[in-house]
Motif scaffolding. Structure first.
Motif, PDB file in Angstrom:
ATOM      1  N   CYS A  64       0.901  -0.898  -0.010  1.00  0.00           N
ATOM      2  CA  CYS A  64      -0.105  -0.009   0.103  1.00  0.00           C
ATOM      3  C   CYS A  64       0.908   1.187  -0.006  1.00  0.00           C
ATOM      4  N   ASP A  65       0.538   2.158  -0.810  1.00  0.00           N
ATOM      5  CA  ASP A  65       1.348   3.366  -0.988  1.00  0.00           C
ATOM      6  C   ASP A  65       1.052   4.378   0.195  1.00  0.00           C
ATOM      7  N   ALA A  66       0.068   4.298   0.937  1.00  0.00           N
ATOM      8  CA  ALA A  66      -0.393   5.174   2.227  1.00  0.00           C
ATOM      9  C   ALA A  66       0.163   4.543   3.448  1.00  0.00           C
ATOM     10  N   CYS A  67       0.028   3.375   3.679  1.00  0.00           N
ATOM     11  CA  CYS A  67       0.192   2.769   5.218  1.00  0.00           C
ATOM     12  C   CYS A  67       1.436   1.652   5.127  1.00  0.00           C
ATOM     13  N   GLY A  68       1.573   1.149   3.820  1.00  0.00           N
ATOM     14  CA  GLY A  68       2.914   0.281   3.691  1.00  0.00           C
ATOM     15  C   GLY A  68       2.557  -1.150   4.111  1.00  0.00           C
ATOM     16  N   SER A  69       1.184  -1.255   4.441  1.00  0.00           N
ATOM     17  CA  SER A  69       0.888  -2.726   4.465  1.00  0.00           C
ATOM     18  C   SER A  69       1.058  -3.633   3.235  1.00  0.00           C
ATOM     19  N   LYS A  70       1.517  -4.883   3.431  1.00  0.00           N
ATOM     20  CA  LYS A  70       1.536  -5.729   2.406  1.00  0.00           C
ATOM     21  C   LYS A  70       0.700  -6.875   2.388  1.00  0.00           C
TER      22      LYS A  70
ATOM     23  N   ALA B  96      -2.478 -12.777  -0.666  1.00  0.00           N
ATOM     24  CA  ALA B  96      -2.892 -12.156  -1.956  1.00  0.00           C
ATOM     25  C   ALA B  96      -3.042 -11.054  -2.035  1.00  0.00           C
ATOM     26  N   PRO B  97      -2.894 -10.210  -3.148  1.00  0.00           N
ATOM     27  CA  PRO B  97      -3.145  -8.755  -2.993  1.00  0.00           C
ATOM     28  C   PRO B  97      -4.845  -8.366  -2.895  1.00  0.00           C
ATOM     29  N   GLN B  98      -4.664  -7.344  -2.127  1.00  0.00           N
ATOM     30  CA  GLN B  98      -5.980  -6.513  -1.936  1.00  0.00           C
ATOM     31  C   GLN B  98      -5.950  -5.322  -2.803  1.00  0.00           C
ATOM     32  N   ARG B  99      -6.984  -5.147  -3.668  1.00  0.00           N
ATOM     33  CA  ARG B  99      -7.205  -3.882  -4.422  1.00  0.00           C
ATOM     34  C   ARG B  99      -7.234  -2.734  -3.550  1.00  0.00           C
ATOM     35  N   VAL B 100      -8.170  -2.762  -2.605  1.00  0.00           N
ATOM     36  CA  VAL B 100      -8.279  -1.496  -1.523  1.00  0.00           C
ATOM     37  C   VAL B 100      -7.634  -2.174  -0.441  1.00  0.00           C
ATOM     38  N   CYS B 101      -6.824  -1.397  -0.037  1.00  0.00           N
ATOM     39  CA  CYS B 101      -6.205  -1.740   1.487  1.00  0.00           C
ATOM     40  C   CYS B 101      -7.276  -1.461   2.542  1.00  0.00           C
ATOM     41  N   LYS B 102      -6.936  -2.149   3.634  1.00  0.00           N
ATOM     42  CA  LYS B 102      -7.706  -1.967   5.090  1.00  0.00           C
ATOM     43  C   LYS B 102      -7.762  -0.460   5.326  1.00  0.00           C
ATOM     44  N   CYS B 103      -6.806   0.375   5.038  1.00  0.00           N
ATOM     45  CA  CYS B 103      -6.826   1.901   5.135  1.00  0.00           C
ATOM     46  C   CYS B 103      -7.272   2.740   4.217  1.00  0.00           C
ATOM     47  N   GLY B 104      -8.034   2.151   3.079  1.00  0.00           N
ATOM     48  CA  GLY B 104      -8.646   2.646   1.990  1.00  0.00           C
ATOM     49  C   GLY B 104      -8.160   2.968   0.936  1.00  0.00           C
ATOM     50  N   CYS B 105      -6.804   3.165   1.029  1.00  0.00           N
ATOM     51  CA  CYS B 105      -6.058   3.464  -0.317  1.00  0.00           C
ATOM     52  C   CYS B 105      -6.231   2.293  -1.297  1.00  0.00           C
ATOM     53  N   CYS B 106      -6.233   2.926  -2.725  1.00  0.00           N
ATOM     54  CA  CYS B 106      -6.449   1.949  -3.748  1.00  0.00           C
ATOM     55  C   CYS B 106      -5.190   1.954  -4.482  1.00  0.00           C
ATOM     56  N   ASP B 107      -3.842   2.539  -4.058  1.00  0.00           N
ATOM     57  CA  ASP B 107      -2.576   2.702  -4.993  1.00  0.00           C
ATOM     58  C   ASP B 107      -1.703   1.904  -4.088  1.00  0.00           C
ATOM     59  N   GLY B 108      -0.831   1.275  -5.000  1.00  0.00           N
ATOM     60  CA  GLY B 108       0.141   0.156  -4.347  1.00  0.00           C
ATOM     61  C   GLY B 108       1.239   0.171  -5.468  1.00  0.00           C
ATOM     62  N   ASP B 109       2.334  -0.682  -4.842  1.00  0.00           N
ATOM     63  CA  ASP B 109       3.346  -1.080  -5.692  1.00  0.00           C
ATOM     64  C   ASP B 109       3.440  -2.681  -5.267  1.00  0.00           C
ATOM     65  N   TRP B 110       4.481  -3.375  -5.863  1.00  0.00           N
ATOM     66  CA  TRP B 110       4.741  -4.620  -5.882  1.00  0.00           C
ATOM     67  C   TRP B 110       5.971  -4.962  -5.162  1.00  0.00           C
ATOM     68  N   ALA B 111       6.047  -6.184  -4.425  1.00  0.00           N
ATOM     69  CA  ALA B 111       7.196  -6.316  -3.511  1.00  0.00           C
ATOM     70  C   ALA B 111       7.296  -8.090  -3.544  1.00  0.00           C
ATOM     71  N   THR B 112       8.506  -8.443  -3.874  1.00  0.00           N
ATOM     72  CA  THR B 112       8.548  -9.960  -3.661  1.00  0.00           C
ATOM     73  C   THR B 112       8.880 -10.135  -2.264  1.00  0.00           C
ATOM     74  N   LEU B 113       8.132 -11.306  -1.576  1.00  0.00           N
ATOM     75  CA  LEU B 113       8.258 -12.048  -0.315  1.00  0.00           C
ATOM     76  C   LEU B 113       9.203 -13.060  -0.540  1.00  0.00           C
TER      77      LEU B 113
ATOM     78  N   PHE C 252       1.804 -15.760   4.888  1.00  0.00           N
ATOM     79  CA  PHE C 252       3.063 -15.838   4.116  1.00  0.00           C
ATOM     80  C   PHE C 252       4.099 -14.604   5.014  1.00  0.00           C
ATOM     81  N   ASP C 253       5.266 -14.996   5.254  1.00  0.00           N
ATOM     82  CA  ASP C 253       6.290 -14.322   6.027  1.00  0.00           C
ATOM     83  C   ASP C 253       6.419 -12.914   5.154  1.00  0.00           C
ATOM     84  N   GLY C 254       6.101 -11.588   5.978  1.00  0.00           N
ATOM     85  CA  GLY C 254       6.431 -10.220   5.560  1.00  0.00           C
ATOM     86  C   GLY C 254       4.939  -9.737   5.105  1.00  0.00           C
ATOM     87  N   ALA C 255       3.749 -10.792   4.996  1.00  0.00           N
ATOM     88  CA  ALA C 255       2.669 -10.155   4.764  1.00  0.00           C
ATOM     89  C   ALA C 255       1.877  -9.705   5.961  1.00  0.00           C
ATOM     90  N   ASP C 256       0.882  -9.031   5.817  1.00  0.00           N
ATOM     91  CA  ASP C 256      -0.179  -8.628   7.014  1.00  0.00           C
ATOM     92  C   ASP C 256      -1.408  -9.074   6.983  1.00  0.00           C
TER      93      ASP C 256
END
Ligand SMILES: [Zn+2]
Length: 125
Positions: free
Chosen positions: A34-40, A43-60, A82-86
């Motif tokens: 997530c671009d706003a809160c950094g939550s990882k 599986a990817p969530q389109r809308v983060c729990k903080c409400g943000c829709c923007d994000g990038d990708w990272a390899t765990l 998964f290790d590193g995921a929230d």
């Protein structure tokens, strides 16, 4: 009640989840950050729990811990983190023996993306 066999041919597009699907096919855990809160999320969530829709990708790392497990007639499944995921995610378990709880994401044998966890050596937490 009537029995009727239905056959469908269809194509699914991964859309915005393309990086995640590409990762699954290679046995790599690609998480949405997530671009706003950094939550990882994996599986990817389109809308983060903080409400943000923007994000990038990272390899765990691709390793995960089984949180809950169930056995069915069509296989063994688990809720895993998964290790590193929230967040937790449902995976198919292959080759796990009690009391193993640590595994690694494994590429599917076929052409369909799947979340498959195979045990890490030792694999007991
Ligand atoms: Zn967020």
């Amino acid at each position: 009640m009537m029995k009727h066999q239905l056959s469908l041919d269809y194509t699914l597009s991964p859309g915005w989840m393309q990086p995640w699907v590409d990762g699954l096919m290679k046995g790599e855990a690609i998480a949405r950050v997530c671009d706003a809160c950094g939550s990882k999320s994996f599986a990817p969530q389109r809308v983060c729990k903080c409400g943000c829709c923007d994000g990038d990708w990272a390899t765990l790392s691709g390793t995960a811990t089984v949180v809950r497990q169930t056995d069915g007639t069509d296989g063994h499944f688990a809720m895993a983190r998964f290790d590193g995921a929230d967040n937790d995610v449902v995976v198919r378990l292959e080759g796990f023996k009690s009391p193993q709880t640590k595994g690694r994401l494994t590429a599917p044998a076929g052409a369909i993306p799947q979340m498959i966890l195979t045990p890490l050596e030792g694999g007991i937490t």
